[in-house]
Design a protein around this motif. Structure first.
Motif, mmCIF file in Angstrom:
data_model
loop_
_atom_site.group_PDB
_atom_site.id
_atom_site.type_symbol
_atom_site.label_atom_id
_atom_site.label_comp_id
_atom_site.label_asym_id
_atom_site.label_seq_id
_atom_site.Cartn_x
_atom_site.Cartn_y
_atom_site.Cartn_z
ATOM 1 N N GLN A 103 -7.695 3.609 -17.402
ATOM 2 C CA GLN A 103 -7.760 4.112 -16.031
ATOM 3 C C GLN A 103 -6.785 3.359 -15.134
ATOM 4 O OE1 GLN A 103 -9.243 6.768 -14.901
ATOM 5 N NE2 GLN A 103 -11.456 6.764 -15.165
ATOM 6 N N ARG A 104 -6.676 2.050 -15.337
ATOM 7 C CA ARG A 104 -5.751 1.247 -14.533
ATOM 8 C C ARG A 104 -4.302 1.601 -14.856
ATOM 9 N NH1 ARG A 104 -7.900 -4.973 -14.558
ATOM 10 N NH2 ARG A 104 -6.320 -5.176 -12.949
ATOM 11 N N LYS A 105 -3.996 1.757 -16.135
ATOM 12 C CA LYS A 105 -2.623 2.078 -16.525
ATOM 13 C C LYS A 105 -2.192 3.437 -15.987
ATOM 14 C CE LYS A 105 -2.296 -0.710 -20.745
ATOM 15 N NZ LYS A 105 -2.162 -0.687 -22.244
ATOM 16 N N SER A 106 -3.053 4.443 -16.152
ATOM 17 C CA SER A 106 -2.682 5.775 -15.676
ATOM 18 C C SER A 106 -2.669 5.829 -14.153
ATOM 19 C CB SER A 106 -3.636 6.834 -16.245
ATOM 20 O OG SER A 106 -4.981 6.569 -15.902
ATOM 21 N N GLY A 107 -3.539 5.048 -13.497
ATOM 22 C CA GLY A 107 -3.527 4.973 -12.043
ATOM 23 C C GLY A 107 -2.246 4.363 -11.511
ATOM 24 N N ARG A 108 -1.782 3.309 -12.158
ATOM 25 C CA ARG A 108 -0.539 2.671 -11.734
ATOM 26 C C ARG A 108 0.663 3.562 -11.997
ATOM 27 N NH1 ARG A 108 -1.384 -3.825 -13.067
ATOM 28 N NH2 ARG A 108 -3.349 -3.991 -11.889
ATOM 29 N N ALA A 109 0.614 4.295 -13.118
ATOM 30 C CA ALA A 109 1.693 5.249 -13.402
ATOM 31 C C ALA A 109 1.730 6.340 -12.341
ATOM 32 C CB ALA A 109 1.508 5.850 -14.783
ATOM 33 N N LEU A 110 0.562 6.853 -11.973
ATOM 34 C CA LEU A 110 0.474 7.887 -10.946
ATOM 35 C C LEU A 110 0.963 7.365 -9.606
ATOM 36 C CD1 LEU A 110 -0.393 10.649 -9.908
ATOM 37 C CD2 LEU A 110 -2.736 9.774 -9.721
ATOM 38 N N ALA A 114 4.010 8.833 -7.474
ATOM 39 C CA ALA A 114 3.730 9.361 -6.133
ATOM 40 C C ALA A 114 4.616 8.721 -5.072
ATOM 41 C CB ALA A 114 2.259 9.144 -5.797
ATOM 42 N N THR A 115 4.807 7.403 -5.153
ATOM 43 C CA THR A 115 5.640 6.728 -4.155
ATOM 44 C C THR A 115 7.097 7.144 -4.268
ATOM 45 O OG1 THR A 115 5.786 4.813 -5.646
ATOM 46 C CG2 THR A 115 4.150 4.715 -3.883
ATOM 47 N N SER A 116 7.492 7.601 -5.455
ATOM 48 C CA SER A 116 8.864 8.090 -5.638
ATOM 49 C C SER A 116 9.002 9.546 -5.213
ATOM 50 C CB SER A 116 9.280 7.959 -7.107
ATOM 51 O OG SER A 116 9.252 6.610 -7.528
ATOM 52 N N THR A 117 7.871 10.248 -5.096
ATOM 53 C CA THR A 117 7.887 11.680 -4.803
ATOM 54 C C THR A 117 7.592 11.975 -3.335
ATOM 55 O OG1 THR A 117 7.092 12.085 -7.064
ATOM 56 C CG2 THR A 117 6.938 13.923 -5.512
ATOM 57 N N TRP A 118 6.608 11.252 -2.760
ATOM 58 C CA TRP A 118 6.213 11.459 -1.375
ATOM 59 C C TRP A 118 6.431 10.182 -0.563
ATOM 60 C CZ3 TRP A 118 3.018 13.382 -5.352
ATOM 61 C CH2 TRP A 118 2.862 14.769 -5.386
ATOM 62 N N ILE A 125 1.207 0.722 0.973
ATOM 63 C CA ILE A 125 0.221 -0.359 1.103
ATOM 64 C C ILE A 125 -0.506 -0.572 -0.219
ATOM 65 C CG2 ILE A 125 -1.937 -1.038 2.231
ATOM 66 C CD1 ILE A 125 -0.913 0.441 4.739
ATOM 67 N N LEU A 126 -0.876 0.519 -0.871
ATOM 68 C CA LEU A 126 -1.575 0.403 -2.152
ATOM 69 C C LEU A 126 -0.692 -0.251 -3.213
ATOM 70 C CD1 LEU A 126 -3.483 3.809 -2.295
ATOM 71 C CD2 LEU A 126 -4.459 1.540 -1.928
ATOM 72 N N GLU A 127 0.591 0.022 -3.192
ATOM 73 C CA GLU A 127 1.511 -0.644 -4.119
ATOM 74 C C GLU A 127 1.499 -2.153 -3.886
ATOM 75 O OE1 GLU A 127 5.496 1.009 -4.204
ATOM 76 O OE2 GLU A 127 5.013 1.649 -6.246
ATOM 77 N N LYS A 128 1.465 -2.563 -2.624
ATOM 78 C CA LYS A 128 1.404 -3.989 -2.301
ATOM 79 C C LYS A 128 0.066 -4.577 -2.746
ATOM 80 C CE LYS A 128 4.552 -3.562 1.650
ATOM 81 N NZ LYS A 128 4.681 -3.633 3.126
ATOM 82 N N ILE A 135 -6.502 -4.559 -5.763
ATOM 83 C CA ILE A 135 -7.111 -3.274 -6.100
ATOM 84 C C ILE A 135 -6.907 -3.032 -7.588
ATOM 85 C CG2 ILE A 135 -5.031 -1.910 -5.596
ATOM 86 C CD1 ILE A 135 -6.890 0.263 -4.454
ATOM 87 N N ASN A 136 -7.884 -2.382 -8.221
ATOM 88 C CA ASN A 136 -7.770 -2.091 -9.647
ATOM 89 C C ASN A 136 -6.819 -0.940 -9.926
ATOM 90 O OD1 ASN A 136 -9.886 -3.973 -10.714
ATOM 91 N ND2 ASN A 136 -11.162 -2.764 -9.328
#
Length: 234
Positions: A103-110, A114-118, A125-128, A135-136
């Motif tokens: 779940q963590r790996k796929s969440g980080r991939a998503l 997303a940050t590259s798309t939108w 902030i979530l990336e930071k 955050i998990n």
């Protein structure tokens, strides 16, 4: 942008997020399906449909979807603390270590996609938060924020998530030779009511009311890492 154009953009975003073409990494997961197939405990389209129905109603719905809904609602009002709380509660509720890891790996991939798309401050902030270990970054939580960023409603975000989940597992079943492509379409159609009711049942649950009860599937997930040959990460 007029109303019609806005509606079309939302529909296209819904299709984009629910499409297996969207590279979040969730297509690498079988959620115990591979173990059950190799152990000859899941052999037919009916077995597969029962497996998916149990996951939707007794696991993903009352856990992942509940957390996703609360994360979406927090994101919608700019309350990232509510998003972090949903992430922490879902992490605590997910008892299988391998499931938490995937779940963590796929969440980080998503999140990276997303940050590259939108362009959106919450994603930044979530990336930071991820970089600082605050955050998990579980996949349903990030999916909730991405749905809000893409201007999807809460309902459509959940439906996109569940559609992606089910089609990912149907794809896994095809690769494991449980069903063919035509049978997969029939199973997907048969599960439409279950998907709708999974969302409806989750809407009124608090984070503290999350629950799951799929012991046979949980044990299959735990046995997966001991398989001699594996196509999937879980």
């Amino acid at each position: 942008m007029n109303k019609a154009a806005s509606t079309i953009a939302q529909q296209l975003a819904l299709m984009q997020l629910s499409d297996s073409f969207f590279p979040s990494g969730s297509f690498t997961l079988s959620h115990g399906l591979e173990s059950l197939v190799q152990e000859n405990k899941l052999r037919s389209p009916i077995d597969l449909q029962t497996f998916l129905r149990l996951l939707l109603r007794n696991k993903v719905g009352p856990t992942d979807v509940v957390a996703l809904i609360h994360a979406y609602r927090g994101s919608a009002i700019g309350d990232l603390e509510a998003v972090r709380q949903a992430d922490a509660q879902l992490f605590a509720q997910t008892l299988i270590e391998k499931t938490r890891e995937t779940q963590r790996k796929s969440g980080r991939a998503l999140l990276a996609i997303a940050t590259s798309t939108w362009q959106d401050s919450q994603l930044e902030i979530l990336e930071k938060d991820v970089a600082k270990g605050e955050i998990n970054c579980l996949h349903p939580i990030i999916f909730a924020v991405v749905g809000r960023v893409a201007n999807l409603s809460e309902r459509n975000t959940v439906l996109a998530f569940l559609h992606s989940f089910v089609t990912g597992l149907l794809g896994a079943a095809i690769r494991l030779s449980v069903i063919g492509h035509i049978q997969a379409q029939k199973v997907l159609l048969n599960l439409a009511t279950d998907i709708e009711e999974t969302y409806q049942n989750a809407t009124s649950l608090k984070l503290s009311e999350m629950w799951s009860c799929t012991p046979a599937i949980d044990l299959a997930q735990m046995r997966h890492q001991k398989l001699t040959h594996r196509l999937f990460a879980s």
